[in-house]
Write a protein that holds these residues in place. Structure first.
Motif, short mmCIF file in Angstrom:
data_model
loop_
_atom_site.label_atom_id
_atom_site.label_comp_id
_atom_site.label_asym_id
_atom_site.label_seq_id
_atom_site.Cartn_x
_atom_site.Cartn_y
_atom_site.Cartn_z
N ASP A 58 -7.65 8.63 -17.28
CA ASP A 58 -8.27 8.57 -16.26
C ASP A 58 -7.39 8.13 -15.01
N THR A 59 -6.64 7.29 -15.17
CA THR A 59 -5.44 7.02 -14.23
C THR A 59 -4.37 8.16 -13.86
N LEU A 60 -4.02 8.76 -15.12
CA LEU A 60 -3.26 10.08 -14.79
C LEU A 60 -4.04 11.05 -13.91
N GLU A 61 -5.34 11.36 -14.20
CA GLU A 61 -5.89 12.30 -13.58
C GLU A 61 -6.14 11.76 -11.91
N GLU A 62 -6.08 10.61 -11.72
CA GLU A 62 -6.14 9.84 -10.42
C GLU A 62 -4.92 10.09 -9.53
N GLU A 63 -4.00 9.72 -10.26
CA GLU A 63 -2.56 9.78 -9.86
C GLU A 63 -1.92 11.02 -9.54
N LEU A 64 -2.04 12.08 -10.40
CA LEU A 64 -1.62 13.39 -10.04
C LEU A 64 -2.84 14.47 -9.46
N ASP A 65 -3.89 13.75 -9.12
CA ASP A 65 -4.83 14.51 -8.27
C ASP A 65 -5.46 15.78 -9.09
#
Length: 375
Positions: free
Chosen positions: A162-169
């Motif tokens: 979820d964090t990866l998805e948010e940080e990389l848009d």
């Protein structure tokens, strides 16, 4: 990982499939023949179980190039098959086109794996990202799994995704176009359950050129293929993915110190700018008030007086705000003295506050009187 500009101005068909081993010549031929019939431009395989020197076994008449990465254990390994005559140029440096990454995630709850994936992608700059593979994680058990007994909270790996998805848009493209559908990519015989653990996570800016995304049937492996189609002709109208700060960098002490130094310098610079702007504003008010006073002294009309009062009100408001900030800072300093604040207030009350203030005087008034004296 592949970092590549695309020169094809038509559709680009991507297919991912966990093959669960292609050491067997019969199984390898069956899977590659199956993929050939689907006519993809790029094929992403996981769990190939091949050594690096065995990657030539994946070469076929319809495959123009094989990119292979062997895992540290025999059950791992990923490969990218590029269709022959598909016009793609592979780069090893930053570009503003596509970054593809094929992953096979650990079955254990290891969030650090996805942190490394995020760091790898970030190194390739501001490109369109297509992250795909077997994530070995169920994103939403309510719709991505048939058997949810015993699931209480997300795993640490899921939180890292979820964090990866948010940080990389990024966005789960299949779920975006099928928000409530229940389709699955894997069947577990021991658990007697279906789940969706194979994903395409793409830059949100690619959604407008997404033509189709489908989940196939579990036939040639214990996983179903996932198919994703992009319309490349409209790519030039899009803006690249927006930059997002990778917060995992702050865990490194050297990066954190550099970050603090840069931000600290920027804040000092900005505060200095605001202070100069504020001083200039006050100076301009003083000049305007002086002009208006001179005008009012010669004309003495009501409109000039109103304008003069407005300017003076602005001037007084500025200093009132400055004094309120000063009061607040002094009040905080006094309260932070702990036990000493009681002695301080008692001493100040006894020596400096007029006797008439003791009768019905509130605590706030005492503080304000002391602060006024401190000024």
């Amino acid at each position: 990982m592949v970092h590549a500009p695309m020169y094809n101005h038509h559709s680009m068909i991507l297919t991912l499939l966990n093959v669960k081993g292609v050491n067997s010549a019969f199984k390898r031929r069956k899977i590659l023949l199956y993929l050939k019939q689907k006519n993809p431009d790029l094929v992403f395989l996981q769990e190939t179980h091949l050594e690096k020197e065995d990657s030539l076994f994946l070469q076929r008449d319809w495959v123009g190039k094989v990119l292979y990465r062997a895992g540290s254990f025999s059950q791992r390994g990923v490969a990218i098959l590029i269709r022959k005559n598909f016009n793609v140029k592979i780069l090893k440096q930053q570009s503003d086109e596509y970054t593809f990454m094929n992953i096979y995630a650990p079955t254990a709850d290891l969030p650090g794996f996805f942190v490394e994936v995020s760091n790898e992608i970030t190194q390739f700059g501001n490109s369109y990202v297509v992250l795909y593979g077997d994530f070995n994680n169920v994103r939403n058990p309510k719709v991505d799994k048939t058997y949810t007994w015993g699931i209480t909270r997300p795993s640490q790996a899921q939180k890292a995704i979820d964090t990866l998805e948010e940080e990389l848009d990024l966005v789960d493209v299949w779920r975006f176009f099928h928000p409530s559908d229940k389709e699955f990519t894997f069947y577990s015989h021991p658990h007697i359950s279906y789940s969706r653990i194979d994903y395409f996570l793409i830059s949100k800016s690619l959604l407008s050129i997404t033509e189709q995304t489908t989940i196939g049937t579990i036939l040639v492996s214990d996983h179903a293929p996932v198919r994703f189609t992009l319309r490349l002709g409209r790519l030039s109208k899009l803006r690249p993915t927006r930059w997002r700060f990778n917060s995992s960098r702050l865990k490194d002490e050297q990066s954190w110190n550099a970050f603090k130094a840069v931000i600290g310098g920027r804040l000092i610079q900005h505060c200095s700018y605001l202070k100069k702007k504020s001083v200039q504003h006050v100076h301009e008010l003083e000049v305007d008030i002086k002009k208006m006073e001179k005008m009012h002294s010669t004309q003495s009309d009501h409109s000039t007086l109103l304008e003069l009062n407005k300017l003076k009100a602005k001037y007084n408001l500025y200093y009132r705000r400055k004094l309120n900030i000063h009061y607040s800072e002094l009040n905080t300093n006094i309260m932070n003295k702990g036990r000493e604040q009681g002695d301080f207030l008692h001493r100040e009350q006894s020596s400096s506050i007029p006797n008439q203030l003791y009768q019905g005087c509130c605590y706030k008034c005492c503080i304000r009187h002391i602060l006024s004296k401190s000024l």
